[in-house]
Design a protein around this motif. Structure first.
Motif, PDB file in Angstrom:
ATOM      1  N   ARG A 124      43.193 -28.190  -0.265  1.00 48.41           N
ATOM      2  CA  ARG A 124      42.720 -28.265  -1.631  1.00 48.41           C
ATOM      3  C   ARG A 124      41.076 -28.204  -1.589  1.00 48.41           C
ATOM      4  O   ARG A 124      40.438 -27.359  -2.109  1.00 48.41           O
ATOM      5  CB  ARG A 124      42.838 -29.659  -2.321  1.00 48.41           C
ATOM      6  CG  ARG A 124      42.360 -29.749  -3.732  1.00 48.41           C
ATOM      7  CD  ARG A 124      42.716 -31.324  -4.315  1.00 48.41           C
ATOM      8  NE  ARG A 124      42.451 -32.363  -3.718  1.00 48.41           N
ATOM      9  CZ  ARG A 124      41.671 -33.096  -3.416  1.00 48.41           C
ATOM     10  NH1 ARG A 124      40.236 -32.801  -4.157  1.00 48.41           N
ATOM     11  NH2 ARG A 124      41.404 -34.302  -2.555  1.00 48.41           N
ATOM     12  N   LEU A 125      40.340 -28.835  -0.580  1.00 51.94           N
ATOM     13  CA  LEU A 125      39.136 -28.868  -0.332  1.00 51.94           C
ATOM     14  C   LEU A 125      38.485 -27.671   0.167  1.00 51.94           C
ATOM     15  O   LEU A 125      37.614 -27.004  -0.247  1.00 51.94           O
ATOM     16  CB  LEU A 125      38.457 -30.183   0.567  1.00 51.94           C
ATOM     17  CG  LEU A 125      38.541 -31.507  -0.379  1.00 51.94           C
ATOM     18  CD1 LEU A 125      37.992 -32.626   0.706  1.00 51.94           C
ATOM     19  CD2 LEU A 125      37.712 -31.622  -1.560  1.00 51.94           C
ATOM     20  N   SER A 126      39.394 -27.144   1.119  1.00 51.75           N
ATOM     21  CA  SER A 126      39.045 -25.633   1.668  1.00 51.75           C
ATOM     22  C   SER A 126      39.046 -24.702   0.784  1.00 51.75           C
ATOM     23  O   SER A 126      38.313 -23.914   0.570  1.00 51.75           O
ATOM     24  CB  SER A 126      39.943 -25.441   2.476  1.00 51.75           C
ATOM     25  OG  SER A 126      39.806 -24.355   3.327  1.00 51.75           O
ATOM     26  N   ALA A 127      40.118 -24.769  -0.114  1.00 46.81           N
ATOM     27  CA  ALA A 127      40.142 -23.872  -1.292  1.00 46.81           C
ATOM     28  C   ALA A 127      38.871 -23.594  -2.336  1.00 46.81           C
ATOM     29  O   ALA A 127      38.326 -22.787  -2.515  1.00 46.81           O
ATOM     30  CB  ALA A 127      41.603 -23.938  -2.014  1.00 46.81           C
ATOM     31  N   LEU A 128      38.617 -24.936  -2.507  1.00 48.31           N
ATOM     32  CA  LEU A 128      37.495 -25.078  -3.438  1.00 48.31           C
ATOM     33  C   LEU A 128      35.912 -24.628  -2.692  1.00 48.31           C
ATOM     34  O   LEU A 128      35.274 -23.858  -3.464  1.00 48.31           O
ATOM     35  CB  LEU A 128      37.360 -26.502  -4.014  1.00 48.31           C
ATOM     36  CG  LEU A 128      36.076 -26.677  -5.070  1.00 48.31           C
ATOM     37  CD1 LEU A 128      36.356 -25.518  -6.401  1.00 48.31           C
ATOM     38  CD2 LEU A 128      36.456 -28.126  -5.725  1.00 48.31           C
ATOM     39  N   LEU A 170      32.168 -25.076   6.051  1.00 48.10           N
ATOM     40  CA  LEU A 170      32.748 -26.310   5.416  1.00 48.10           C
ATOM     41  C   LEU A 170      34.302 -26.279   5.048  1.00 48.10           C
ATOM     42  O   LEU A 170      34.880 -27.331   5.444  1.00 48.10           O
ATOM     43  CB  LEU A 170      31.776 -26.682   4.167  1.00 48.10           C
ATOM     44  CG  LEU A 170      32.297 -27.889   3.475  1.00 48.10           C
ATOM     45  CD1 LEU A 170      31.924 -29.309   4.277  1.00 48.10           C
ATOM     46  CD2 LEU A 170      31.439 -27.934   2.168  1.00 48.10           C
ATOM     47  N   ALA A 171      34.724 -25.218   4.544  1.00 48.78           N
ATOM     48  CA  ALA A 171      35.981 -25.027   4.130  1.00 48.78           C
ATOM     49  C   ALA A 171      36.998 -25.346   5.615  1.00 48.78           C
ATOM     50  O   ALA A 171      37.791 -25.801   5.552  1.00 48.78           O
ATOM     51  CB  ALA A 171      36.272 -23.530   3.648  1.00 48.78           C
ATOM     52  N   ARG A 172      36.629 -24.390   6.643  1.00 48.47           N
ATOM     53  CA  ARG A 172      37.226 -24.766   7.982  1.00 48.47           C
ATOM     54  C   ARG A 172      37.228 -26.110   8.260  1.00 48.47           C
ATOM     55  O   ARG A 172      38.063 -26.741   8.853  1.00 48.47           O
ATOM     56  CB  ARG A 172      36.741 -23.659   9.064  1.00 48.47           C
ATOM     57  CG  ARG A 172      36.454 -22.386   8.778  1.00 48.47           C
ATOM     58  CD  ARG A 172      36.604 -21.408   9.950  1.00 48.47           C
ATOM     59  NE  ARG A 172      37.463 -21.777  10.822  1.00 48.47           N
ATOM     60  CZ  ARG A 172      37.244 -22.008  12.014  1.00 48.47           C
ATOM     61  NH1 ARG A 172      36.039 -21.960  12.593  1.00 48.47           N
ATOM     62  NH2 ARG A 172      38.284 -22.364  12.955  1.00 48.47           N
ATOM     63  N   HIS A 173      35.999 -26.850   8.230  1.00 46.46           N
ATOM     64  CA  HIS A 173      35.870 -28.358   8.688  1.00 46.46           C
ATOM     65  C   HIS A 173      36.724 -29.037   7.890  1.00 46.46           C
ATOM     66  O   HIS A 173      37.484 -30.013   8.567  1.00 46.46           O
ATOM     67  CB  HIS A 173      34.509 -28.551   8.287  1.00 46.46           C
ATOM     68  CG  HIS A 173      34.368 -30.197   8.492  1.00 46.46           C
ATOM     69  ND1 HIS A 173      34.038 -30.761   9.819  1.00 46.46           N
ATOM     70  CD2 HIS A 173      34.077 -31.111   7.674  1.00 46.46           C
ATOM     71  CE1 HIS A 173      33.932 -32.159   9.731  1.00 46.46           C
ATOM     72  NE2 HIS A 173      34.167 -32.400   8.436  1.00 46.46           N
ATOM     73  N   PHE A 174      36.934 -28.770   6.661  1.00 45.06           N
ATOM     74  CA  PHE A 174      37.922 -29.531   5.654  1.00 45.06           C
ATOM     75  C   PHE A 174      39.419 -29.347   6.198  1.00 45.06           C
ATOM     76  O   PHE A 174      40.236 -30.300   6.459  1.00 45.06           O
ATOM     77  CB  PHE A 174      37.812 -29.298   4.176  1.00 45.06           C
ATOM     78  CG  PHE A 174      36.485 -29.695   3.365  1.00 45.06           C
ATOM     79  CD1 PHE A 174      36.024 -30.959   3.903  1.00 45.06           C
ATOM     80  CD2 PHE A 174      36.153 -28.625   2.482  1.00 45.06           C
ATOM     81  CE1 PHE A 174      34.893 -31.228   2.928  1.00 45.06           C
ATOM     82  CE2 PHE A 174      34.977 -29.264   1.961  1.00 45.06           C
ATOM     83  CZ  PHE A 174      34.319 -30.247   1.894  1.00 45.06           C
TER      84      PHE A 174
END
Length: 187
Positions: A124-128, A170-174
């Motif tokens: 979810r966070l990665s998608a956003l 950041l997306a990859r980190h999430f």
């Protein structure tokens, strides 16, 4: 503080005012540029709300970025005098670019190396974060369009470019932090 009615009816015929009062069409290059920055800021706000509990330091950084987006919007909404060199954007410096780069480097050190293209949205966070990245890239394109017509300080362009890199990282980190395996692109 703003008072009075939110609607003025002055834009009912498809125009709006720049800083300084000049009226322009709502679909002109300048409005497209700062309108896309505003859209990015809205998505950054949604991302910040979604990640508040698990990522307080990154959330605080995103709130700082949102303030910079307001500064950028104001900068883009203000015409520079004709023939002038591009003025710097208030509240945006090379140190902000360096800070973004340091965060990218820090997050990159915490995730596995990228070995293939990955599809957005494992979690979810990665998608956003990827939605924010895509809007940041569009904002960069709209600002570049405006730079063909008016002086734009180079630090602004560098910052928005780096911000999109940050959002991808950041997306990859999430995904890594939340245990969501990245989905590789399969051509």
């Amino acid at each position: 503080m703003m008072t009075g009615k939110i609607y003025t009816t002055t834009g009912d015929r498809g125009t709006t005012s720049l800083v300084g009062g000049k009226r322009v069409k709502k679909n002109c290059t300048r409005i497209e540029a700062y309108g896309t920055v505003d859209e990015l800021n809205s998505f950054l706000g949604q991302l910040a709300v979604e990640m508040t509990e698990g990522y307080p330091e990154l959330t605080a950084y995103l709130r700082t970025v949102q303030s910079k987006m307001f500064n950028i919007g104001g900068y883009l909404a203000t015409e520079a005098p004709e023939g002038s060199d591009p003025a710097p954007c208030r509240g945006l410096t090379e140190a902000d670019v360096k800070q973004c780069e340091q965060l990218i480097d820090s997050l990159t050190a915490q995730i596995p190396p990228l070995r293939c293209f990955v599809l957005p949205g494992s979690g979810r966070l990665s998608a956003l974060a990827n939605v924010c990245r895509a809007v940041a890239r569009r904002a960069e394109r709209r600002i570049l369009d405006l730079a063909d017509e008016a002086p734009i300080h180079p630090t602004l362009l560098i910052y928005v470019n780096r911000l999109s890199d940050f959002l991808f990282t950041l997306a990859r980190h999430f995904d890594h932090h939340d245990g969501c395996p990245e989905v590789p692109w399969k051509p």
